[in-house]
Design a protein around this motif. Structure first.
Motif, mmCIF file in Angstrom:
data_model
loop_
_atom_site.group_PDB
_atom_site.id
_atom_site.type_symbol
_atom_site.label_atom_id
_atom_site.label_comp_id
_atom_site.label_asym_id
_atom_site.label_seq_id
_atom_site.Cartn_x
_atom_site.Cartn_y
_atom_site.Cartn_z
ATOM 1 N N GLY A 173 0.839 -1.186 0.000
ATOM 2 C CA GLY A 173 0.000 0.000 0.000
ATOM 3 C C GLY A 173 0.880 1.244 0.000
ATOM 4 N N ALA A 174 0.314 2.349 0.416
ATOM 5 C CA ALA A 174 1.017 3.624 0.356
ATOM 6 C C ALA A 174 2.297 3.625 1.184
ATOM 7 C CB ALA A 174 0.081 4.738 0.838
ATOM 8 N N MET A 175 2.321 2.871 2.282
ATOM 9 C CA MET A 175 3.457 2.885 3.195
ATOM 10 C C MET A 175 4.234 1.577 3.151
ATOM 11 S SD MET A 175 3.323 5.739 5.013
ATOM 12 C CE MET A 175 3.994 5.450 6.641
ATOM 13 N N GLY A 176 4.063 0.795 2.083
ATOM 14 C CA GLY A 176 4.672 -0.528 2.072
ATOM 15 C C GLY A 176 3.648 -1.555 2.506
ATOM 16 N N PRO A 177 4.070 -2.546 3.305
ATOM 17 C CA PRO A 177 3.151 -3.607 3.719
ATOM 18 C C PRO A 177 1.855 -3.031 4.290
ATOM 19 C CG PRO A 177 5.361 -4.105 4.449
ATOM 20 C CD PRO A 177 5.418 -2.735 3.846
ATOM 21 N N THR A 178 0.750 -3.651 3.956
ATOM 22 C CA THR A 178 -0.527 -3.107 4.407
ATOM 23 C C THR A 178 -1.519 -4.233 4.594
ATOM 24 O OG1 THR A 178 -2.067 -1.273 3.999
ATOM 25 C CG2 THR A 178 -1.557 -2.700 2.111
ATOM 26 N N LEU A 179 -2.739 -3.889 4.936
ATOM 27 C CA LEU A 179 -3.792 -4.892 5.063
ATOM 28 C C LEU A 179 -4.725 -4.715 3.873
ATOM 29 C CD1 LEU A 179 -3.274 -3.393 8.050
ATOM 30 C CD2 LEU A 179 -4.650 -5.340 8.788
ATOM 31 N N ALA A 180 -4.907 -5.780 3.100
ATOM 32 C CA ALA A 180 -5.814 -5.727 1.951
ATOM 33 C C ALA A 180 -7.233 -5.954 2.458
ATOM 34 C CB ALA A 180 -5.430 -6.789 0.931
ATOM 35 N N SER A 181 -8.127 -5.029 2.155
ATOM 36 C CA SER A 181 -9.479 -5.081 2.734
ATOM 37 C C SER A 181 -10.511 -5.537 1.707
ATOM 38 C CB SER A 181 -9.840 -3.690 3.273
ATOM 39 O OG SER A 181 -9.391 -2.655 2.415
ATOM 40 N N PHE A 182 -11.479 -6.321 2.200
ATOM 41 C CA PHE A 182 -12.514 -6.899 1.339
ATOM 42 C C PHE A 182 -13.843 -6.969 2.080
ATOM 43 C CE2 PHE A 182 -8.503 -8.538 -0.170
ATOM 44 C CZ PHE A 182 -8.617 -8.404 -1.541
ATOM 45 N N ALA A 183 -14.920 -6.769 1.337
ATOM 46 C CA ALA A 183 -16.246 -6.925 1.923
ATOM 47 C C ALA A 183 -16.552 -8.401 2.168
ATOM 48 C CB ALA A 183 -17.298 -6.318 0.997
ATOM 49 N N SER A 184 -16.068 -9.261 1.284
ATOM 50 C CA SER A 184 -16.430 -10.678 1.407
ATOM 51 C C SER A 184 -15.224 -11.512 1.821
ATOM 52 C CB SER A 184 -17.037 -11.185 0.093
ATOM 53 O OG SER A 184 -16.230 -12.170 -0.492
#
Ligand code: CU1
Ligand code: ZN
Length: 179
Positions: free
Chosen positions: A127-138
């Motif tokens: 993401g913008a800062m490197g490692p991130t959490l990928a978010s999903f509705a399902s």
């Protein structure tokens, strides 16, 4: 006899009305809608400009004064949400559903309730800062993403401060393509 019965009826009606009224007052205000990310918006946590970076963003609308806080990444949103002064607050939170939008340029039409979303921690996508959490509705979309890009799937309430740091550690290869 008649009169007593009438009085009783009136009294119980009054009681009912009272209950209904106080009940209505306790209801929380309607959840505010998400707002758009605009050019010039800065991340509330790290201060960088939000626009022009890949990966899901976050936003919070505070419980008290409905103040909008925007975050460059889900990671920075959680860094804020998990602070002791925020963690038990009913802030309204939104993140992008990455099943509905492009990773490089997430669209605000894909903002979803962050508290009901699923998160992939430790994937290879930055993401913008490197490692991130990928978010999903399902949840199944989150699992599909984890199959393709690594990481594990967590519900909102399962994400901890540790996931924002050590949980990102398994990620190694794809981390350097910031342009
Ligand atoms: Cu940043
Ligand atoms: Zn940030």
């Amino acid at each position: 006899m008649q009169r007593t019965r009438l009085n009783w009826l009136l009294a119980s009606l009054a009681a009912l009305t009272l209950t209904a009224c106080s009940g209505a007052e306790e209801q929380p205000a309607a959840k505010p809608d998400p707002v758009h990310f605009e050019s010039g918006d800065e991340c509330h946590v790290c201060g960088m400009l939000i626009e022009g970076f890949p990966g899901p963003k976050g936003q919070a609308i505070t419980e008290k004064n409905q103040q909008v806080r925007k975050f460059c990444s889900t990671r920075d949103m959680f860094a804020w949400v998990l602070q002791p002064e925020n963690v038990n607050r009913a802030h309204t939170l939104y993140v992008h559903d990455m099943a509905q939008t492009d990773w490089q340029n997430p669209n605000d039409t894909a903002l979803i309730n962050a508290r009901e979303a699923f998160y992939v921690v430790g994937s290879s996508r930055d993401g913008a800062m490197g490692p991130t959490l990928a978010s999903f509705a399902s949840k199944s979309d989150a699992e599909g993403f984890a199959n393709d890009h690594g990481g594990r799937v967590l519900a909102f309430n399962q994400v901890t401060m540790e996931d924002l740091t050590t949980g990102m550690g398994m990620h190694s290869k794809a981390g350097m393509d910031h342009q």
